[in-house]
Scaffold this active site. Structure first.
Site, mmCIF file in Angstrom:
data_model
loop_
_atom_site.group_PDB
_atom_site.id
_atom_site.type_symbol
_atom_site.label_atom_id
_atom_site.label_comp_id
_atom_site.label_asym_id
_atom_site.label_seq_id
_atom_site.Cartn_x
_atom_site.Cartn_y
_atom_site.Cartn_z
ATOM 1 N N ASP A 200 -13.605 -0.456 35.278
ATOM 2 C CA ASP A 200 -13.877 0.508 34.214
ATOM 3 C C ASP A 200 -14.076 1.884 34.861
ATOM 4 O OD1 ASP A 200 -14.391 1.453 31.688
ATOM 5 O OD2 ASP A 200 -16.367 0.533 31.502
ATOM 6 N N GLU B 9 -10.589 6.425 35.454
ATOM 7 C CA GLU B 9 -9.593 7.470 35.141
ATOM 8 C C GLU B 9 -9.375 8.473 36.285
ATOM 9 O OE1 GLU B 9 -10.475 5.195 31.995
ATOM 10 O OE2 GLU B 9 -12.005 6.405 32.996
ATOM 11 N N ASP C 245 -12.633 2.681 24.749
ATOM 12 C CA ASP C 245 -13.793 2.727 23.853
ATOM 13 C C ASP C 245 -13.405 3.130 22.437
ATOM 14 O OD1 ASP C 245 -15.279 2.013 26.042
ATOM 15 O OD2 ASP C 245 -15.935 4.034 26.493
#
Length: 799
Positions: A405, A408, A483
């Site tokens: 997670d 990015e 999300d």
């Protein structure tokens, strides 16, 4: 002769006048007088790469996206010269390259234009960065449609949209919000019912404009790097998608349990809570294979540690869960806490594994643990170190999967949500700034994680999931769409995102069922489950901050609906596993938007809701509250309503009544659908028969069933079972033949065959040319018979 001055528009520069052409093997080099070079490479007869430089030479040719095992080879490559252009000819297409300005157009062998340059390649000098913005514009025809680009939260058909590729942590993103977590710069064009594809392999921030700014122009550009794109010719969309997927790579088969239902929340702790959730699934008889531990399992959010207060004996807990059929998956983020008492941090410092700013100091950013440094996953030494860190989690403790997670990479409390652009990266020996490495950072983290999980899971298969990804990430990892929000709009978005991801080569994807942010109603959760069980990755996940989101957090109706649809997913596991095998064997997407399924039918070009699950099941989710039915488009052909067995002819829109505990599902006539008995987890039951639902067709249809040991690598050595069933139906007759390949012997010995919608009563049955006593086959009033799995032909005659 023409000059730059004549061609300049808004400061853009253009190639000028070809002065030389050279053929070298599979490539043709076109040299322009202003130092522009076009290298045109024929990978296959229908796959051409266009690579430009503006400085008279090319940098090292390196890409993380291209699979080294992709197919290459062509039947024909000829170069011809005309008065105004050069022609590059393959056995499938002809490319014209203008002598004046390198503009190029691609035609089929009948001379029909497939894709033509508008302004073609041009660029703009950006002195702020000391480089170019590289640009390409193409002619777009009226009626042309566009698909792809990964998990964009917008209409499936991208016509009239402008989209951006810059991996971004977009908590609770909204419809049409740009950019999102993934960068997949690949699109499919559909023009005059013929398909082509473009993959712009450039990891800088990039943009695609599908006739938004200018009506009949499609353009794409990037803030740096090369104009480097691949052109795929169909004319079938399937050929474009499989060719792109072959180029960027396919995963290995996941363990079958990874295709089961998974449960997740931010966060399940302490150990007693994890076990309570697990036992509730077993108590309520809702199948579940995976349970996830979010960041709170760690000691102060330090990766590769455990909070011993919450989890005093993680190895025993993981073993206890495994005893009850649950596989434990844990989260691992890229941020490594700056803490001199923390061994992972100390190793990273000692070996110089963390990202640095341009002027020397380590990149520092705030995430969950507080101030962190970040590994440079573009360095092969760092990836190797990272892979080794998984030994304790996987080999010693017994964790079965890892969830990446925040990759990015996400950074808190800074306006751009990520690293400063001056951060340096190794880029596998091609040093660069974060402007270039940003979009592939998450993929390289997932790659390093995959290598570690695979190493320590062996001889079992690894399971990895990532939030951020670039083209090619599918070789290493599954993914989810980040999300999302507990809203009906997001249910609509999730449906489209999964179809788009399948078209974009990343089939093993799902959404957070029920929505991550906020709290769904029971009805919304039920409708999301009914959709989510038809997505390759199936997981409920929530922030947990607005209430519970396990199935039993709602009323008994929702529990029953969840059980019903998760049961259906577990019954369909052999069908889903076969879909997955076809994806990795042939690059066929597991979910097929209707336009992919039948591009000849222009009615499909703007459909968003319905999709084909595998090859033979049509799914149409309910996407609005209080719905007792909905309008939907049935694609051409004949389809059986899954719930009623009523036959419906396609090529039209119909209204379907549906109950709260159903969604419209249809099965293609002639399909043979394999089903397992319902299990509470993969491998729970030893069973002696496989059910085959046989849907009659007056005509011919082929179905396949792929099986293996459900884990491990024996399948790569030929130990698999591939059964091909061919059905031929006539007015009073049904013939089913079976052809078997592979060395795997399935544990069951019988088929239970359900003959559905048979239009005649049964008079006689022959199996492998021998008459059989119908009573011996346990034939009963509902046309169900049980036979040996090794038959070659069933011949049924009726009256």
């Amino acid at each position: 002769m023409i000059t730059n001055t004549e061609l300049e528009r808004k400061g853009d520069l253009y190639p000028l006048n070809i002065i030389d052409v050279k053929r070298e093997g599979d490539s043709v080099f076109f040299y322009a007088e202003n130092a522009v070079i076009l290298k045109l490479t024929v990978f296959r007869d229908s796959l051409i790469r266009f690579r430009f430089t503006t400085k008279g030479y090319f940098n090292n040719d390196f890409s993380y996206a291209i699979d080294e095992n992709h197919s290459r080879g062509f039947n024909k490559l000829e170069l011809e010269e005309d008065a105004d252009f050069y022609k590059v000819i393959t056995s499938k297409i002809v490319c014209h390259v203008s002598k004046k300005d390198l503009r190029h157009s691609i035609y089929d062998l009948d001379g029909n234009a497939i894709l033509e340059d508008e302004l073609g390649f041009h660029w703009e000098e950006i002195y702020e960065y000391g480089g170019n913005v590289v640009k390409m514009s193409k002619v777009s025809k009226d009626g042309e449609s566009f698909y792809g680009l990964g998990d964009k939260a917008t209409h499936l058909n991208l016509k009239g949209k402008r989209l951006e590729n810059w991996a971004t942590d977009q908590y609770a993103f909204s419809k049409d919000q740009e950019p999102l977590y993934k960068s997949v710069p690949f699109y499919i064009g559909l023009r005059d019912k013929g398909a082509y594809g473009v993959f712009f392999d450039n990891t800088f921030r990039s943009f695609f404009d599908f006739s938004q700014e200018r009506k009949n122009v499609t353009s794409f550009w990037a803030d740096g790097g090369e104009m480097n794109y691949y052109f795929f010719y169909g004319p079938n969309m399937q050929d474009v998608v499989t060719s792109y997927t072959d180029l960027t790579g396919k995963p290995e088969l996941p363990p079958l349990w990874a295709l089961g239902y998974h449960q997740c929340k931010w966060s399940y702790y302490p150990e007693s809570k994890v076990k309570e959730v697990a036992s509730k699934f077993r108590e309520l008889q809702i199948p579940c294979d995976g349970i996830y531990l979010d960041i709170d399992y760690m000691d102060g959010f330090r990766c590769f540690t455990w909070n011993k207060e919450y989890f005093p004996d993680p190895k025993k807990m993981v073993a206890d869960l495994a005893e009850d059929g649950f596989k434990t998956i844990v989260i691992i983020d890229p941020g490594i806490k700056i803490d001199t008492d923390y061994s992972v941090y100390n190793e990273g410092i000692a070996n110089d594994y963390f990202c640095k700013r341009a002027d020397g100091p380590l990149m520092k950013g705030k995430v969950w643990p507080g101030e962190c440094n970040f590994p440079d996953y573009t360095n092969p030494l760092v990836r190797e170190w990272w892979a080794e860190l998984f030994k304790e989690l996987i080999a010693d403790i017994g964790v079965k999967g890892v969830w990446n997670d925040m990759n990015e990479p996400a950074v808190m409390e800074v306006p751009n949500k990520t690293f400063p652009m001056d951060v340096r990266h190794d880029y596998d020996g091609n040093p660069c700034s974060h402007r270039k490495a940003h979009n592939i950072y998450g993929t390289q983290m997932a790659r390093a994680t995959y290598e570690g999980v695979k190493r320590f899971s062996y001889p079992k298969r690894p399971f990895v999931i990532t939030r951020s990804a670039y083209s090619g990430a599918q070789r290493y990892t599954s993914s989810w769409t980040g999300d999302n929000v507990a809203s009906w709009e997001h249910l609509w978005i999730a449906n489209i995102q999964m179809q788009r991801m399948s078209l974009s080569g990343m089939g093993f994807t799902g959404s957070d069922i029920g929505g991550f942010a906020e709290q769904p109603t029971g009805e919304l959760y039920a409708r999301w489950i009914q959709l989510g069980v038809f997505h390759p990755f199936c997981r409920t996940h929530s922030s947990g901050h607005h209430g519970e989101q396990e199935p039993w957090a709602f009323d008994e109706n929702v529990v029953d609906i969840t059980r019903k649809f998760v049961n259906l997913r577990y019954q369909l596991l052999p069908y889903l596993y076969t879909m997955f095998w076809q994806y990795i064997d042939e690059g066929i997407p597991m979910l097929k938007p209707l336009v992919y399924y039948d591009q000849e039918d222009s009615q499909t070009h703007y459909r968003t809701d319905e999709f084909i699950f595998g090859n033979q099941i049509l799914v149409c989710p309910i996407l609005e509250p209080n719905s007792k039915g909905r309008r939907l488009y049935i694609p051409r052909g004949n389809w059986y309503n899954y719930w009623t067995n009523e036959l419906v002819s396609g090529g039209k829109e119909i209204w379907v009544d549906t109950d709260y505990d159903q969604i419209p599902l249809f099965v293609k006539e002639g399909a043979i659908i394999p089903k397992y008995p319902v299990q509470q987890y993969v491998g729970e039951l030893d069973f002696d028969e496989l059910t085959l639902d046989v849907y009659f067709k007056n005509g011919k249809e082929t179905s396949v069933v792929y099986e293996d040991a459900q884990d491990g690598y024996d399948y790569t050595k030929g130990r698999f079972s591939l059964r091909t069933f061919k059905m031929t139906g006539k007015e009073n007759e049904l013939i089913v033949t079976q052809h078997k390949e592979g060395k795997f012997i399935t544990p069951y010995t019988k088929f239970k065959i359900n003959l559905l919608a048979l239009p005649f009563g049964i008079d006689s049955i022959q199996i492998d040319n021998e008459d059989v006593n119908i009573a011996d086959l346990k034939l009963n009033n509902d046309n169900t018979l049980t036979i040996n799995k090794d038959f070659s032909e069933i011949h049924i005659k009726g009256n």
